[in-house]
Scaffold this motif. Structure first.
Motif, short mmCIF file in Angstrom:
data_model
loop_
_atom_site.label_atom_id
_atom_site.label_comp_id
_atom_site.label_asym_id
_atom_site.label_seq_id
_atom_site.Cartn_x
_atom_site.Cartn_y
_atom_site.Cartn_z
N LEU A 19 1.03 -1.13 0.18
CA LEU A 19 0.23 0.03 -0.63
C LEU A 19 0.81 0.87 0.18
O LEU A 19 1.77 1.54 0.49
CB LEU A 19 -1.24 -0.01 1.51
N GLY A 20 0.51 2.37 -0.37
CA GLY A 20 0.59 3.28 -0.65
C GLY A 20 0.23 4.32 0.12
O GLY A 20 -1.14 4.54 -0.48
N LEU A 21 0.84 5.40 0.16
CA LEU A 21 0.69 6.76 0.33
C LEU A 21 1.41 8.25 -0.11
O LEU A 21 2.39 7.89 -0.58
CB LEU A 21 0.46 6.96 1.77
N HIS A 22 0.47 9.18 -1.10
CA HIS A 22 0.99 10.35 -1.74
C HIS A 22 0.20 11.76 -2.02
O HIS A 22 -1.40 10.55 -1.89
CB HIS A 22 2.25 9.60 -3.19
N SER A 23 0.14 12.08 -2.83
CA SER A 23 -0.48 13.22 -3.10
C SER A 23 -1.46 12.83 -4.00
O SER A 23 -1.12 12.16 -5.13
CB SER A 23 0.53 14.21 -3.88
N ALA A 24 -3.07 13.16 -3.85
CA ALA A 24 -3.67 12.40 -4.72
C ALA A 24 -3.47 13.31 -6.54
O ALA A 24 -4.36 13.17 -7.10
CB ALA A 24 -5.27 12.85 -3.89
N PHE A 143 -4.25 13.05 0.21
CA PHE A 143 -3.93 12.51 -0.52
C PHE A 143 -4.56 11.58 -0.76
O PHE A 143 -5.18 11.06 -0.73
CB PHE A 143 -3.28 12.03 1.25
N ARG A 144 -3.95 10.25 -0.83
CA ARG A 144 -4.36 8.90 -1.44
C ARG A 144 -3.61 8.35 -1.50
O ARG A 144 -2.08 7.69 -1.24
CB ARG A 144 -4.48 9.13 -3.12
N PHE A 145 -4.22 6.92 -0.89
CA PHE A 145 -4.02 6.11 -0.85
C PHE A 145 -3.91 4.54 -2.31
O PHE A 145 -5.09 4.32 -2.72
CB PHE A 145 -4.33 4.76 0.49
N PHE A 146 -2.66 3.77 -2.47
CA PHE A 146 -2.36 2.74 -3.60
C PHE A 146 -2.63 1.88 -3.52
O PHE A 146 -1.56 1.22 -2.57
CB PHE A 146 -2.12 3.55 -4.92
N TRP A 147 -2.89 0.96 -4.15
CA TRP A 147 -2.33 -0.28 -4.41
C TRP A 147 -2.65 -1.07 -5.58
O TRP A 147 -3.11 -0.40 -7.11
CB TRP A 147 -3.29 -1.36 -3.57
N THR A 154 -7.99 -9.32 -3.10
CA THR A 154 -7.70 -10.45 -1.95
C THR A 154 -8.41 -9.46 -0.46
O THR A 154 -8.81 -8.28 -0.78
CB THR A 154 -6.01 -10.25 -2.15
N LEU A 155 -8.71 -10.90 0.05
CA LEU A 155 -9.38 -9.67 1.30
C LEU A 155 -8.30 -9.97 2.38
O LEU A 155 -8.18 -8.77 2.61
CB LEU A 155 -10.22 -11.68 2.17
N GLU A 156 -6.40 -10.54 1.93
CA GLU A 156 -5.25 -9.69 2.91
C GLU A 156 -5.39 -8.28 2.47
O GLU A 156 -5.26 -7.10 3.22
CB GLU A 156 -4.61 -10.30 2.61
N ASN A 157 -5.35 -7.40 1.34
CA ASN A 157 -5.03 -6.60 0.95
C ASN A 157 -6.59 -5.82 1.35
O ASN A 157 -6.68 -4.23 1.61
CB ASN A 157 -4.92 -6.21 -0.60
N ILE A 158 -7.54 -6.22 1.75
CA ILE A 158 -8.45 -5.64 1.86
C ILE A 158 -8.28 -5.11 3.13
O ILE A 158 -9.14 -4.27 3.42
CB ILE A 158 -9.99 -6.00 0.90
N TRP A 159 -8.43 -5.71 4.02
CA TRP A 159 -8.47 -6.03 5.47
C TRP A 159 -7.05 -4.87 5.66
O TRP A 159 -7.57 -4.28 6.49
CB TRP A 159 -7.88 -7.30 5.70
N LEU A 160 -5.67 -5.49 4.84
CA LEU A 160 -5.01 -4.07 4.67
C LEU A 160 -5.26 -2.42 4.74
O LEU A 160 -4.80 -1.96 5.62
CB LEU A 160 -4.17 -4.13 4.73
N ARG A 161 -6.29 -2.11 3.49
CA ARG A 161 -6.31 -1.23 3.14
C ARG A 161 -7.95 -0.49 4.09
O ARG A 161 -7.49 0.94 4.98
CB ARG A 161 -7.38 -0.92 1.90
N ASN A 162 -8.66 -1.17 4.53
CA ASN A 162 -8.92 -0.77 5.23
C ASN A 162 -8.70 -0.41 7.46
O ASN A 162 -9.56 0.50 7.60
CB ASN A 162 -10.50 -1.86 5.92
N ALA A 167 -7.36 4.39 9.92
CA ALA A 167 -6.71 5.08 11.01
C ALA A 167 -5.86 6.66 10.62
O ALA A 167 -6.18 6.96 11.50
CB ALA A 167 -5.31 3.76 11.04
N PHE A 168 -6.76 6.38 9.71
CA PHE A 168 -5.99 7.62 9.10
C PHE A 168 -6.87 8.57 8.75
O PHE A 168 -6.64 9.98 8.65
CB PHE A 168 -5.60 7.61 7.19
N HIS A 169 -8.06 8.04 8.49
CA HIS A 169 -9.35 9.04 8.95
C HIS A 169 -9.57 9.41 9.95
O HIS A 169 -10.04 10.45 10.84
CB HIS A 169 -10.55 8.08 8.65
N ASP A 170 -9.30 8.52 11.41
CA ASP A 170 -8.65 8.09 13.01
C ASP A 170 -8.71 10.10 13.33
O ASP A 170 -8.44 10.73 13.53
CB ASP A 170 -9.03 7.43 13.64
N LEU A 171 -6.57 9.91 12.61
CA LEU A 171 -5.85 10.95 12.66
C LEU A 171 -6.26 12.23 12.55
O LEU A 171 -6.08 13.28 13.07
CB LEU A 171 -4.50 10.18 11.99
N ILE A 172 -7.45 11.93 10.95
CA ILE A 172 -7.43 13.51 10.05
C ILE A 172 -8.17 14.20 11.67
O ILE A 172 -8.81 15.27 11.47
CB ILE A 172 -8.14 13.39 8.78
#
Length: 188
Positions: A19-24, A143-147, A154-162, A167-172
């Motif tokens: 998973l990556g995070l950068h400018s949208a 920001f955007r998260f990307f994958w 995949t369930l694993e990636n969906i789990w990680l993204r969620n 957590a990022f929404h909570d931080l904001i």
């Protein structure tokens, strides 16, 4: 966790990085999917008792040195771009590699920092930082998260993204609440 770099998009495409995070605002390469975060307002942060608080203005913003973080690439309009358009130049007092040192540096010096609140998080409260309105309009930051498209379902990636995006929404929300609690000082 790795800092964003020249190979980040390729690493995510190749599933070396989940998973990556950068400018949208930067075009997203093919083979990737994204979730855009809400636009974030930029503020100026200073230590409590900073001399600029006596008369917060565009001139004070220009007179005091700034702490910058060495990852402004990708911003729709960086602070430097914006002030270049109005024909002025700000003083850079320090450039550091990531956001983790910003609050401590600002709290112990007379430097200013132009940031979105989420990049400082609880450090706003921990260091007793004051929050000021930018004296020049600077566009909000997204920001955007990307994958990788290949792992999108995949369930694993969906789990990680969620977990990470939640957590990022909570931080904001937490950072904006701290800003609201401290109050924003308007430019005169």
């Amino acid at each position: 966790w790795e800092p964003f770099g020249a190979s980040t998009y390729k690493d995510v495409q190749d599933e070396v990085t989940d998973l990556g995070l950068h400018s949208a605002e930067v075009p997203l390469p093919g083979g990737l999917q994204e979730e855009r975060m809400p636009p974030l307002k930029r503020y100026v942060f200073v230590r409590d008792g900073h001399p600029a608080l006596r008369s917060w203005s565009k001139q004070a913003w220009l007179d005091w040195p700034h702490v910058t973080v060495g990852m402004s690439h990708g911003a729709p309009e960086s602070v430097n771009d914006r002030i270049a358009k109005i024909g002025v130049e700000r003083r850079i007092g320090a450039q550091i590699p990531d956001f983790s040192g910003v609050a401590a540096l600002v709290a112990r010096t007379d430097m200013l920092s132009n940031q979105v609140a989420a990049m400082l998080g609880k450090d706003i409260e921990t260091y007793g930082l004051r929050v000021l309105e930018t004296p020049e309009p600077i566009p909000d930051f997204r920001f955007r998260f990307f994958w990788s498209e290949r792992v999108s379902h995949t369930l694993e990636n969906i789990w990680l993204r969620n977990i990470v995006t939640g957590a990022f929404h909570d931080l904001i929300a937490e950072a904006e609440s701290l800003v609201a609690d401290r109050g924003v000082i308007l430019a005169g």
